[in-house]
Design a protein around this motif. Structure first.
Motif, PDB file in Angstrom:
ATOM      1  N   GLY C 138       0.818  -1.209   0.000  1.00 20.34           N
ATOM      2  CA  GLY C 138       0.000   0.000   0.000  1.00 20.34           C
ATOM      3  C   GLY C 138       0.849   1.255   0.000  1.00 20.34           C
ATOM      4  N   GLY C 139       1.894   1.253   0.854  1.00 18.58           N
ATOM      5  CA  GLY C 139       2.751   2.425   0.948  1.00 18.58           C
ATOM      6  C   GLY C 139       3.446   2.709  -0.370  1.00 18.58           C
ATOM      7  N   LEU C 140       3.952   1.653  -1.013  1.00 20.68           N
ATOM      8  CA  LEU C 140       4.640   1.848  -2.293  1.00 20.68           C
ATOM      9  C   LEU C 140       3.666   2.366  -3.350  1.00 20.68           C
ATOM     10  CD1 LEU C 140       6.879  -1.350  -2.263  1.00 20.68           C
ATOM     11  CD2 LEU C 140       7.669   1.002  -2.171  1.00 20.68           C
ATOM     12  N   THR C 141       2.465   1.770  -3.372  1.00 20.45           N
ATOM     13  CA  THR C 141       1.484   2.208  -4.371  1.00 20.45           C
ATOM     14  C   THR C 141       1.105   3.673  -4.163  1.00 20.45           C
ATOM     15  OG1 THR C 141       0.614  -0.031  -4.373  1.00 20.45           O
ATOM     16  CG2 THR C 141      -0.732   1.665  -5.408  1.00 20.45           C
ATOM     17  N   LEU C 142       0.813   4.015  -2.907  1.00 20.79           N
ATOM     18  CA  LEU C 142       0.454   5.405  -2.622  1.00 20.79           C
ATOM     19  C   LEU C 142       1.618   6.336  -2.966  1.00 20.79           C
ATOM     20  CD1 LEU C 142      -1.507   5.283   0.756  1.00 20.79           C
ATOM     21  CD2 LEU C 142      -2.391   5.620  -1.538  1.00 20.79           C
ATOM     22  N   ALA C 143       2.845   5.864  -2.690  1.00 24.32           N
ATOM     23  CA  ALA C 143       4.008   6.699  -2.992  1.00 24.32           C
ATOM     24  C   ALA C 143       4.055   7.023  -4.480  1.00 24.32           C
ATOM     25  CB  ALA C 143       5.295   5.998  -2.555  1.00 24.32           C
ATOM     26  N   VAL C 144       3.848   6.003  -5.304  1.00 21.32           N
ATOM     27  CA  VAL C 144       3.868   6.245  -6.748  1.00 21.32           C
ATOM     28  C   VAL C 144       2.726   7.195  -7.134  1.00 21.32           C
ATOM     29  CG1 VAL C 144       3.714   5.187  -9.017  1.00 21.32           C
ATOM     30  CG2 VAL C 144       4.880   3.990  -7.185  1.00 21.32           C
ATOM     31  N   MET C 145       1.590   7.026  -6.449  1.00 20.73           N
ATOM     32  CA  MET C 145       0.424   7.835  -6.790  1.00 20.73           C
ATOM     33  C   MET C 145       0.641   9.317  -6.478  1.00 20.73           C
ATOM     34  SD  MET C 145      -3.427   7.167  -5.511  1.00 20.73           S
ATOM     35  CE  MET C 145      -3.518   8.381  -4.229  1.00 20.73           C
ATOM     36  N   ILE C 146       1.319   9.619  -5.364  1.00 24.45           N
ATOM     37  CA  ILE C 146       1.475  11.028  -4.991  1.00 24.45           C
ATOM     38  C   ILE C 146       2.743  11.646  -5.570  1.00 24.45           C
ATOM     39  CG2 ILE C 146       0.125  10.859  -2.867  1.00 24.45           C
ATOM     40  CD1 ILE C 146       2.628  10.539  -1.312  1.00 24.45           C
ATOM     41  N   LEU C 147       3.577  10.804  -6.161  1.00 21.47           N
ATOM     42  CA  LEU C 147       4.843  11.307  -6.702  1.00 21.47           C
ATOM     43  C   LEU C 147       4.653  12.485  -7.674  1.00 21.47           C
ATOM     44  CD1 LEU C 147       7.726  10.632  -6.185  1.00 21.47           C
ATOM     45  CD2 LEU C 147       7.648   8.906  -7.954  1.00 21.47           C
ATOM     46  N   PRO C 148       3.735  12.386  -8.631  1.00 19.49           N
ATOM     47  CA  PRO C 148       3.580  13.511  -9.563  1.00 19.49           C
ATOM     48  C   PRO C 148       3.289  14.835  -8.848  1.00 19.49           C
ATOM     49  CG  PRO C 148       2.355  11.633 -10.371  1.00 19.49           C
ATOM     50  CD  PRO C 148       2.848  11.272  -9.002  1.00 19.49           C
ATOM     51  N   THR C 149       2.416  14.801  -7.846  1.00 19.95           N
ATOM     52  CA  THR C 149       2.097  16.045  -7.133  1.00 19.95           C
ATOM     53  C   THR C 149       3.341  16.609  -6.457  1.00 19.95           C
ATOM     54  OG1 THR C 149      -0.044  15.070  -6.665  1.00 19.95           O
ATOM     55  CG2 THR C 149       0.511  17.068  -5.482  1.00 19.95           C
ATOM     56  N   ILE C 150       4.104  15.745  -5.798  1.00 16.73           N
ATOM     57  CA  ILE C 150       5.289  16.235  -5.092  1.00 16.73           C
ATOM     58  C   ILE C 150       6.320  16.780  -6.072  1.00 16.73           C
ATOM     59  CG2 ILE C 150       7.204  15.590  -3.593  1.00 16.73           C
ATOM     60  CD1 ILE C 150       5.434  13.916  -2.018  1.00 16.73           C
ATOM     61  N   ILE C 151       6.554  16.051  -7.154  1.00 12.51           N
ATOM     62  CA  ILE C 151       7.533  16.519  -8.132  1.00 12.51           C
ATOM     63  C   ILE C 151       7.120  17.885  -8.671  1.00 12.51           C
ATOM     64  CG2 ILE C 151       8.505  16.122 -10.433  1.00 12.51           C
ATOM     65  CD1 ILE C 151       8.447  13.164  -9.912  1.00 12.51           C
ATOM     66  N   ARG C 152       5.859  18.006  -9.047  1.00 16.73           N
ATOM     67  CA  ARG C 152       5.401  19.223  -9.708  1.00 16.73           C
ATOM     68  C   ARG C 152       5.416  20.422  -8.761  1.00 16.73           C
ATOM     69  NH1 ARG C 152       5.094  22.228 -13.315  1.00 16.73           N
ATOM     70  NH2 ARG C 152       3.569  22.252 -14.984  1.00 16.73           N
ATOM     71  N   THR C 153       4.912  20.228  -7.534  1.00 15.70           N
ATOM     72  CA  THR C 153       4.879  21.372  -6.617  1.00 15.70           C
ATOM     73  C   THR C 153       6.298  21.747  -6.191  1.00 15.70           C
ATOM     74  OG1 THR C 153       4.377  19.785  -4.885  1.00 15.70           O
ATOM     75  CG2 THR C 153       2.571  21.111  -5.676  1.00 15.70           C
ATOM     76  N   SER C 154       7.163  20.758  -5.964  1.00 17.85           N
ATOM     77  CA  SER C 154       8.537  21.079  -5.581  1.00 17.85           C
ATOM     78  C   SER C 154       9.217  21.845  -6.699  1.00 17.85           C
ATOM     79  CB  SER C 154       9.344  19.819  -5.302  1.00 17.85           C
ATOM     80  OG  SER C 154       8.713  19.023  -4.365  1.00 17.85           O
ATOM     81  N   GLU C 155       8.976  21.407  -7.921  1.00 18.62           N
ATOM     82  CA  GLU C 155       9.634  22.065  -9.039  1.00 18.62           C
ATOM     83  C   GLU C 155       9.189  23.512  -9.137  1.00 18.62           C
ATOM     84  OE1 GLU C 155       9.169  20.150 -12.831  1.00 18.62           O
ATOM     85  OE2 GLU C 155      10.586  21.614 -13.628  1.00 18.62           O
ATOM     86  N   GLU C 156       7.888  23.734  -8.984  1.00 18.73           N
ATOM     87  CA  GLU C 156       7.392  25.109  -9.019  1.00 18.73           C
ATOM     88  C   GLU C 156       8.045  25.937  -7.912  1.00 18.73           C
ATOM     89  OE1 GLU C 156       5.768  26.850 -11.118  1.00 18.73           O
ATOM     90  OE2 GLU C 156       5.620  25.091 -12.410  1.00 18.73           O
TER      91      GLU C 156
END
Lengths: 285, 251, 278, 264
Positions: C138-156
């Motif tokens: 579950g943790g790995l799946t959720l991690a992959v799921m939230i990765l795009p949000t974290i990458i995008r907001t961090s980049e901004e």
């Protein structure tokens, strides 16, 4: 970090970036692998442009769902994006920082409310409201758009607030000093300087709106129908996947994954349009 | 006299555009070199070539050589980080990093791994004194550097460079936004500092060059038009363009 | 026709303020709705006992554990991955076709419905890697799921750090990593924290992806290879199978109170960190 | 600061992974039908209370996941509430452990109290669209159905026969949401597990038969669907013991007490 050295750091960062991206790539491949064969077997044209979805008769046409997904996403953005961006500007430019520091985490709280809860609120409050005032079954395109519009608010507001706050104070002061009102400063200076972040917030919000399933399933009504009015019940692509996946086996299951492929391609197209349109407008300015 | 920088046949391109053309001259050590010229003449670009800050801009490319103490700073395995520690820079806009005055001053030194607080304390006092700021801030070293006035911020930026004990200090129009009193303080600091440092000062203010520089170079449209002692440039320039510029006929 | 700035200013305040008010009213209504239905069901014993009788009676203790442990694991995995990726993309590579494609791809994946992530996690982690329905899957799946949000907001957030800070840092002899660590990340922190908070929210509120990967066992997990149930999943099961509306809303109310506490304290910590620095 | 966070999180990760590992008990996992999941949980708790050498874990995911995971071995027992099992389940031993009555429900405000099978068919097919045609007020009928493939829907369609669901019928994918939808719309009609009937919705008499446990058991009320437990290969060991327990008088009593019907 000194032990590793600058080159080592770069390598580690590259490795993490690579693994993160390959995880995401893996998902994309997974969807394509499960769904593409079905599309070719069933026929691209029949799958995309037929309106007949009847799994137990072997009919898999998703055209009405494509139309519905577009409308619902559009509706959610029309409701959520202006509200969210306007709210972000108001909170950053007109409201004292101390108050905003409480409001912002509270808004982000809404991102954590399970979508099922939104769904129940939709069924119990919003749908009767729509049914009694406008007619129709209540569970409808309109209801789905409103619920999704609300659900993307935290994403749009939070990320917009951050990018507006990141605009250097000196820009604002420069503009205000020239006699501009706060509003003139916002639309001539702040909007421009924070545009990239606001766009990102809307794109992430759009992503959430397209990708949301549970809440949509509960409030959209899910009839496989091409909508003729906002009061009609509709089924989106995501709803179709989640709705029927729990009992689907064999060809039916593949058809649902194929729906996922179409959704994925749709998202790619929507994102391309979004970035092209936004970039063009940016150039004009 | 010792030569600090030796610039040989320097061409600098930004994308396809040639920004600097055939620059050739030597910069002597422990002197102040003033660089004057109208906006867009390439003087800032030239300055940023000396500590390779132009590397940060995509699409910049150079031909020719810049030698620092007879070593080519653009040779492939040259240590850029060490170069920037040796060649400090003060920018046109004062940019204190969003941290305390103290931390701003010791930023560069901490990066080199110095963490002894007594040593740092001494360094802060020494650097701030040399930049004529110590008396104004000694009681509030822990407050944010961003709370200082523009003139104080710029002197903080100078102190930050001095703290690293570089050999060369590059100044890019350091007084462009400052009042006359702050400007005077910075100029005073520079005349004292040239004992220990080689100073290169890019300025839009020809009078400033006349006041503090030992030698003055005049840039126009990416070319070095003339270089000589400040007295000679301002009284008997060899080139008509130089004369026009310093008498204010164009630029 | 040109309208006097004074009127546009007033109009703007009215429109923006109205929009804000409407937004806040909606949000307040939702929170009020849940609390009104849920608060009466919350008590100390509700929080500290196990559910009994299919969740109709008893408390939600095991789901409290699940709600803490599962999103925590996801965040621990996804945050460094996401931040490092965005640092790499924005500071270590030049803007080119590859970075644009990556950014575009991340945007697209943000729109993939969570059920797809769930099915992916089920086939990949649960079945193929043999982790079973577990906190790990579950943790790995959720991690992959939230990765795009974290990458995008961090980049901004990283891109919003003024270029002059980078120049100053480099001019003082900092390496790229030193600049990232000392100047860029601290200044991008508020934006990065927003991304993390939104992601925690998404992980806590997620149901479909969790049911398929972490499962929905009601027992208290004793290792990451055990299954667990989060409050969101508990609400989902209670409400959708029509078992107990009362306990369902009490669960939802507990959930939002918990998240509110987490959010407020995270921001408090962040502001303290920023205040301490400057 | 960042180093600290890094160290902290990796330590946490390590602890999490180390933290406890297996305990030498037989472990049985059930997965599948969300409708049966709460019942399975309760049965598992009761079973474990007397058999403490067994650990039973119950997962949801839907009937399709039940079949898949029984096949792949991710679960020892799959749960499915389908009427006819698909060909993916051909290697699985299926045991009917419970039955479920399907009640046709309307809003309590609705005057209509009974319908014939033919009327139900016509309503769901869209031939009857107004309540006044079946003795109610003059208002359009909102039809609410389950999603294609659902066990409840299959059994409904199999028993009413000739259903060709009208295009604009609303679809909900769980008992609970159908109940909410019907409870909030005075003109709607739907069908749910009979165990879910409460004061918010009203069950209709079908062909004059009320949806009660007695009528279902006696066979007078026709809308009934089975619930399967699926096991790969033949029944043996602890898996068999547990299924035997569910089929025992005690197990069946629990099933009945919680609103399902005994298998026999």
């Amino acid at each position: 970090m000194k032990l590793i050295g600058e080159k080592g750091v770069k390598r580690i960062l590259m490795l993490t970036a690579f693994s993160a991206i390959s995880a995401l790539l893996l998902i994309a491949l997974f969807i394509l692998n499960e769904g593409l064969p079905f599309i070719f077997k069933y026929g691209v044209k029949d799958f995309l442009f037929s309106s007949d979805w009847n799994p137990h008769l072997g009919k898999y046409g998703i055209y009405p769902m494509i139309v519905a997904s577009l409308w619902v996403t559009f509706g959610a953005l029309v409701i959520g994006a202006p509200l969210g961006v306007a709210g972000a500007f108001f909170l950053t430019e007109y409201v004292p920082k101390s108050i905003m520091r409480i409001i912002k985490p509270t808004i982000e709280l809404l991102a954590a409310i399970p979508s099922v809860v939104y769904g129940f609120i939709g069924v119990m409050v919003l749908a009767p409201l729509i049914r009694n005032n406008f007619g129709g079954p209540g569970l409808s395109l309109l209801a789905a758009s409103i619920i999704l519009g609300i659900m993307i608010l935290p994403t749009v507001i939070s990320i917009s607030i951050d990018s507006i706050m990141a605009v250097p104070q000196s820009y604002r002061e420069g503009s205000l000093a020239l006699g501009a009102t706060t509003w003139q400063t916002i639309h001539m200076v702040t909007v421009k300087a924070s545009k990239s972040g606001i766009i990102a917030s809307i794109i992430l919000g759009m992503g959430r709106a397209i990708g949301e399933t549970m809440a949509v399933i509960m409030v959209a009504g899910n009839s496989v129908n091409i909508p003729h009015s906002p009061l009609d019940s509709v089924r989106t692509l995501t709803a179709n996947i989640a709705l029927e996946m729990s009992y689907a086996t064999g060809l039916h299951r593949q058809a649902l994954f194929a729906t996922g492929v179409v959704l994925f391609i749709g998202i790619i197209i929507l994102n391309s349009i979004a970035s092209v349109v936004l970039r063009k407008r940016a150039v004009k300015k | 006299m010792k030569t600090k920088f030796h610039i040989k046949d320097l061409d600098l391109f930004f994308k396809e555009e040639k920004v600097l053309k055939q620059i050739n001259f030597e910069i002597p050590a422990n002197k102040i070199l003033g660089i004057i010229g109208p906006s867009g003449s390439g003087k800032t670009t030239f300055l940023r070539a000396l500590n390779r800050m132009n590397d940060l801009e995509d699409g910049t490319r150079i031909e020719g050589n810049i030698l620092l103490d007879e070593e080519d700073i653009y040779k492939p395995d040259y240590d850029v980080v060490a170069l920037r520690k040796k060649v400090g820079m003060v920018f046109a806009m004062p940019v204190p990093l969003p941290m305390s005055i103290y931390e701003n001053v010791v930023y560069g030194v901490r990066l080199s791994g110095v963490n002894d607080s007594k040593l740092l304390d001494e360094l802060v006092e020494k650097s701030l004194t040399a930049s004529y700021l110590w008396d104004e801030v000694k009681d509030r070293l822990k407050t944010s550097g961003m709370r200082l006035s523009g003139g104080q911020q710029q002197r903080l930026c100078l102190a930050r460079v001095l703290a690293m004990e570089p050999e060369v200090i590059l100044l890019d129009e350091p007084c462009s936004g400052l009042d006359p009193i702050s400007t005077a303080k910075i100029e005073d600091a520079l005349t004292v500092l040239k004992k220990d440092y080689t100073i290169i000062l890019v300025t839009n203010n020809t009078k400033q060059a006349a006041r503090v520089a030992d030698n003055t170079a005049f840039f126009l449209m990416g070319e070095l038009i003339e270089i000589g002692s400040t007295g000679q440039i301002f009284t008997t320039p060899n080139r008509i363009e130089t004369n026009d510029y310093i008498t204010g006929r164009f630029g | 026709m040109r309208i006097h700035p004074r009127y546009t200013q007033r109009g703007a305040i009215a429109v923006l303020g109205g929009a804000t008010l409407l937004t806040l009213l909606i949000l307040a209504f939702i929170i009020f709705f849940i609390l009104e239905k849920g608060l009466p069901g919350i008590s100390l014993s509700f929080l500290t006992t196990n559910p009994t009788d299919m969740g109709r009676a008893g408390g939600i203790f095991p789901t409290l554990i699940g709600t803490i442990i599962l999103p925590l694991l996801a965040i621990i995995i996804a945050t460094p991955l996401g931040i490092f990726t965005s640092v790499y993309l924005s500071e270590y590579t030049k803007e080119n076709k590859a970075t644009r494609i990556i950014r575009f791809g991340t945007d697209c994946l943000a729109g993939i419905p969570s059920i797809i992530f769930g099915l992916f996690g089920y086939i990949f982690f649960v079945v193929t890697l043999g982790f079973g329905w577990s906190i790990l899957s579950g943790g790995l799946t959720l991690a992959v799921m939230i990765l795009p949000t974290i990458i995008r907001t961090s980049e901004e957030a990283i891109r919003a750090v003024p270029k002059s800070y980078r120049e100053v840092s480099f001019s003082l002899g900092a390496t790229s990593w030193q600049t990232v660590k000392k100047v860029i990340l601290p200044n991008a922190l508020p934006g990065i924290v927003t991304g993390i908070m939104l992601s925690i929210g998404r992980a806590i509120g997620e149901t479909a992806a969790v049911i398929f990967t972490a499962g929905s066992s009601l027992r208290i997990p004793s290792s990451v290879f055990d299954s667990t149930r989060t409050m969101a999943v508990h609400f989902y099961i209670l409400a959708r199978e029509g078992i107990s509306a009362e306990n369902a809303y009490a669960t939802a109310a507990t959930l939002i109170i918990a998240v509110l506490i987490v959010n407020l304290s995270a921001y408090w910590l962040m502001h303290r960190f920023i205040a301490k620095r400057s | 600061m960042f180093k600290k966070i890094l160290v902290f999180s990796s330590a946490l990760l390590l602890i999490a992974i180390m933290w406890g590992c297996g305990k030498g008990k037989t472990s049985i996992t059930l997965a599948g039908s969300t409708a049966f999941q709460p019942f399975a949980e309760k049965l598992a708790d009761q079973y474990m209370a007397t058999n403490n050498n067994v650990v039973i874990t119950v997962q949801g995911g839907g009937s399709a996941v039940g079949i898949q995971s029984a096949n792949s071995g991710a679960a020892q027992i799959g749960m499915a509430d389908l009427v006819t099992l698909p060909k993916e389940a051909k290697d699985l031993t299926a045991t009917v452990v419970a039955k479920d009555g399907v009640a046709i429900v309307v809003n309590p405000l609705n005057k209509v109290t009974d319908l014939s099978t033919d009327q139900v068919r016509d309503i769901f097919n869209g031939k009857i669209t107004n309540w006044k045609e079946v003795g109610g007020i003059d208002a359009p009928i909102t039809v609410v159905s389950r999603e294609a493939g659902s066990g409840t829907r299959s059994s409904f369609e199999q028993i009413v026969t000739g259903i060709n669901l009208k295009k604009d019928a609303l679809i909900q994918d769980s008992n609970g949401t159908i109940r909410e939808t019907v409870a909030n719309d005075a003109n709607s009609i739907g069908y749910v597990s009979h165990g879910l009937i409460n004061e918010k919705i009203k069950a209709l008499k079908i062909d004059d038969q009320e949806c009660t446990v007695e009528n279902i058991v006696s066979g007078k009320y026709k809308l009934v669907r089975p619930i399967f437990l699926l096991v790969k290969g033949s029944l043996e060991g602890e898996t068999k013991n547990f299924i035997d327990y569910i089929l025992s008088d005690e197990g069946q009593k629990t099933i009945k007490a919680e609103g399902l019907l005994p298998a026999k």
